[in-house]
Design a protein around this motif. Structure first.
Motif, mmCIF file in Angstrom:
data_model
loop_
_atom_site.group_PDB
_atom_site.id
_atom_site.type_symbol
_atom_site.label_atom_id
_atom_site.label_comp_id
_atom_site.label_asym_id
_atom_site.label_seq_id
_atom_site.Cartn_x
_atom_site.Cartn_y
_atom_site.Cartn_z
ATOM 1 N N ASP A 7 8.800 -1.645 7.557
ATOM 2 C CA ASP A 7 9.490 -0.402 7.895
ATOM 3 C C ASP A 7 10.989 -0.486 7.611
ATOM 4 O O ASP A 7 11.800 -0.151 8.460
ATOM 5 C CB ASP A 7 9.260 -0.065 9.378
ATOM 6 C CG ASP A 7 7.785 0.116 9.699
ATOM 7 O OD1 ASP A 7 7.135 0.933 9.032
ATOM 8 O OD2 ASP A 7 7.286 -0.565 10.614
ATOM 9 N N VAL A 8 11.325 -0.932 6.412
ATOM 10 C CA VAL A 8 12.743 -1.053 6.066
ATOM 11 C C VAL A 8 13.262 0.185 5.348
ATOM 12 O O VAL A 8 14.396 0.193 4.875
ATOM 13 C CB VAL A 8 13.008 -2.305 5.207
ATOM 14 C CG1 VAL A 8 12.728 -3.573 5.979
ATOM 15 C CG2 VAL A 8 12.210 -2.252 3.910
ATOM 16 N N ALA A 15 9.299 2.620 -3.352
ATOM 17 C CA ALA A 15 8.657 1.307 -3.458
ATOM 18 C C ALA A 15 8.245 1.021 -4.905
ATOM 19 O O ALA A 15 8.449 -0.086 -5.421
ATOM 20 C CB ALA A 15 7.449 1.245 -2.535
ATOM 21 N N ILE A 16 7.661 2.019 -5.558
ATOM 22 C CA ILE A 16 7.287 1.841 -6.966
ATOM 23 C C ILE A 16 8.533 1.588 -7.811
ATOM 24 O O ILE A 16 8.551 0.706 -8.689
ATOM 25 C CB ILE A 16 6.539 3.084 -7.488
ATOM 26 C CG1 ILE A 16 5.197 3.259 -6.771
ATOM 27 C CG2 ILE A 16 6.340 2.984 -9.004
ATOM 28 C CD1 ILE A 16 4.120 2.293 -7.174
ATOM 29 N N GLN A 89 3.654 -0.177 1.615
ATOM 30 C CA GLN A 89 2.599 0.749 1.230
ATOM 31 C C GLN A 89 1.186 0.197 1.424
ATOM 32 O O GLN A 89 0.222 0.960 1.475
ATOM 33 C CB GLN A 89 2.764 1.138 -0.246
ATOM 34 C CG GLN A 89 4.145 1.665 -0.611
ATOM 35 C CD GLN A 89 4.526 2.898 0.173
ATOM 36 O OE1 GLN A 89 3.730 3.830 0.302
ATOM 37 N NE2 GLN A 89 5.738 2.922 0.720
ATOM 38 N N CYS A 90 1.035 -1.118 1.506
ATOM 39 C CA CYS A 90 -0.303 -1.710 1.605
ATOM 40 C C CYS A 90 -0.249 -2.993 2.434
ATOM 41 O O CYS A 90 0.831 -3.503 2.736
ATOM 42 C CB CYS A 90 -0.849 -2.018 0.210
ATOM 43 S SG CYS A 90 0.041 -3.331 -0.663
ATOM 44 N N THR A 91 -1.425 -3.521 2.781
ATOM 45 C CA THR A 91 -1.466 -4.778 3.555
ATOM 46 C C THR A 91 -1.943 -5.958 2.712
ATOM 47 O O THR A 91 -1.957 -7.092 3.189
ATOM 48 C CB THR A 91 -2.380 -4.641 4.779
ATOM 49 O OG1 THR A 91 -3.718 -4.340 4.347
ATOM 50 C CG2 THR A 91 -1.886 -3.541 5.715
ATOM 51 N N GLU A 92 -2.327 -5.700 1.473
ATOM 52 C CA GLU A 92 -2.754 -6.786 0.591
ATOM 53 C C GLU A 92 -2.322 -6.468 -0.830
ATOM 54 O O GLU A 92 -2.494 -5.342 -1.309
ATOM 55 C CB GLU A 92 -4.279 -6.957 0.636
ATOM 56 C CG GLU A 92 -4.794 -8.065 -0.274
ATOM 57 C CD GLU A 92 -6.322 -8.139 -0.285
ATOM 58 O OE1 GLU A 92 -6.875 -8.468 -1.369
ATOM 59 O OE2 GLU A 92 -6.953 -7.864 0.755
ATOM 60 N N ILE A 322 18.305 -2.838 1.558
ATOM 61 C CA ILE A 322 17.247 -3.536 0.828
ATOM 62 C C ILE A 322 16.501 -2.594 -0.104
ATOM 63 O O ILE A 322 16.219 -2.909 -1.257
ATOM 64 C CB ILE A 322 16.248 -4.182 1.819
ATOM 65 C CG1 ILE A 322 16.926 -5.338 2.561
ATOM 66 C CG2 ILE A 322 15.009 -4.691 1.086
ATOM 67 C CD1 ILE A 322 16.069 -5.948 3.651
ATOM 68 N N SER A 323 16.181 -1.395 0.385
ATOM 69 C CA SER A 323 15.376 -0.463 -0.396
ATOM 70 C C SER A 323 16.182 0.287 -1.452
ATOM 71 O O SER A 323 15.615 1.025 -2.241
ATOM 72 C CB SER A 323 14.696 0.552 0.532
ATOM 73 O OG SER A 323 15.665 1.325 1.227
#
Length: 462
Positions: A7-8, A15-16, A89-92, A322-323
């Motif tokens: 959650d930054v 993100a992409i 966006q994802c956990t893996e 960071i983002s």
């Protein structure tokens, strides 16, 4: 720690974009994004033909707290991009890469947040090339390259996901928004105008569709005007650096080459919200529009746009996070920009007023007849014509527009008060409204005047 790093502040498209930064830093010529729908097993892949990574570099890229050296024009920031952008966006996710130093082999590492939580220890899985899924290896047919595949898309599909056509439609809605965003953020790299890769373009694709650059300054329009080009030397947080500010006034709607181009150049948020600063860090756009408290979004200044360009040594001064999705103008730069922006906005208002005056002057006999018809329908009498001492027979024989002694042309040409008098009237109205705390009411009155009688508004300087 991992949950907090999810959650930054990344959006999906942000993100992409951060992963595309990595591809550009790896000197990629082609970057492809694939959004594949398979219900709960849907995945998103970002692949490039860049330099690739050795097994050690992949592991370091997935380890928090790792460090690396950055070049002056590097797009990276803090070394967190790959993992924090992906985890937002994802956990893996699975990182696969082929580098020249790796003897032609594909090396891969899997990051699984759920596995780390179960074992309560830091685990980065090594995946043999023979066990890699097709979506990971398919884009790595060249000598070098990297693919990042996101699985378990909880932040994209939602917590209460249901495999429906509506969910599928929402999933691909992201692709359309992403295409527009990347075309804007990386337009200099797509055009070949980025300083670090001057004359060399990259190709960006999403689901096989080539992303076109969106240049906010309409350089191909003949009526686009460069207002100024300044170089400022600033210091902040103990570091000195240069900031370039290039101001533009875009064409009015009637000056654009076509209505389609006017609509396209309005941008994702349309004209009023796209005016203002476009801030570039190493040629990569990090803010698109807004006056950063040096002005307000205004219909009359919507043609004004300013490019601000700086390099990463000024990151702390600009408050880059960071983002890379937030930026703050340094106070020293704000002071230097204030008079420039005031002059630019004034010129933009003048250009806007020219369009209003042109519209007011475009009344033809046909439009006058239409106005008379509307008055008759509303039972509103036409304005009285002045008396003339010329006999009707004489009037009939006069040529149109005759203004000789004894004849008055109708409608009469408006008298133009001296400009100083007009300015005094405007200032007196503004001062009177302010003295009784009715500035908002005056503003609404001005907006109505601009809408109903733009010519008069322009004469008064609004």
């Amino acid at each position: 720690m991992i949950n907090s790093l999810r959650d930054v502040g990344y959006s999906f498209r942000g993100a992409i974009a951060d992963l595309v930064d990595n591809s550009i830093a790896a000197n990629a010529n082609e970057v492809s994004i694939t959004m594949a729908w398979a219900g709960a097993d849907s995945f998103i892949r970002i692949a490039d033909d860049g330099e690739g990574m050795t097994p050690h570099r992949i592991t370091e890229a997935l380890r928090f707290g790792s460090e690396r050296d950055y070049k002056r024009d590097d797009l990276g920031k803090f070394g967190f991009g790959l993992k924090t952008a992906s985890l937002s966006q994802c956990t893996e996710f699975l990182v696969s890469s082929r580098a020249l130093e790796g003897n032609g082999q594909v090396y891969a590492r899997r990051f699984d947040q759920e596995l780390i939580a179960r074992r309560n220890e830091w685990v980065i899985e090594s995946v043999p090339e023979s066990e890699l899924p097709d979506e990971a290896t398919e884009p790595l047919s060249g000598e070098t390259g990297t693919s990042v595949v996101w699985y378990k898309l909880d932040r994209i599909l939602g917590d209460h996901f249901q495999d429906t056509e509506r969910a599928k439609s929402r999933f691909f809605d992201h692709a359309e928004d992403l295409e527009q965003h990347l075309g804007m953020v990386f337009h200099k790299f797509l055009e070949g105008t980025a300083t670090s890769r001057l004359g060399h373009t990259i190709s960006l694709r999403i689901n096989g569709r080539t992303i076109q650059p969106w240049n906010p300054f309409a350089p191909d329009e003949a009526a686009t005007k460069q207002f100024s080009d300044d170089q400022f030397e600033i210091t902040g947080h103990g570091v000195a650096g240069s900031v370039r500010a290039v101001a533009w006034i875009l064409p009015r709607k009637d000056e654009f080459s076509s209505p389609q181009e006017f609509d396209r150049l309005s941008g994702p948020s349309k004209w009023n919200q796209q005016q203002g600063f476009y801030i570039y860090r190493s040629d990569r756009l990090i803010q698109s529009g807004g006056w950063s408290r040096l002005g307000a979004a205004d219909e009359h200044t919507k043609q004004a746009r300013v490019a601000l360009e700086f390099f990463p040594q000024l990151d702390a001064a600009f408050g880059i996070n960071i983002s890379k999705m937030t930026v703050t103008l340094p106070s020293m730069l704000r002071d230097l920009l204030k008079p420039k922006i005031a002059a630019l906005r004034g010129q933009a208002k003048y250009s806007y007023g020219q369009a209003a005056a042109k519209k007011a002057a475009s009344i033809t006999p046909d439009t006058q007849t239409e106005q008379d018809a509307r008055r008759e329908k509303l039972d509103v009498p036409a304005p009285p014509q002045p008396k003339s001492n010329v006999m009707p027979s004489q009037q009939d024989s006069m040529p149109s527009g005759n203004t000789s002694t004894g004849a008055v042309a109708w409608p009469p040409a408006p008298m133009q008060p001296p400009q100083r008098l007009l300015q005094n009237r405007r200032k007196a109205l503004e001062k009177a409204a302010d003295s009784i705390n009715e500035s908002d009411a005056l503003r609404r009155t001005i907006e109505a005047l601009i809408h109903d009688n733009p010519g008069v508004a322009h004469e008064l300087g609004w």
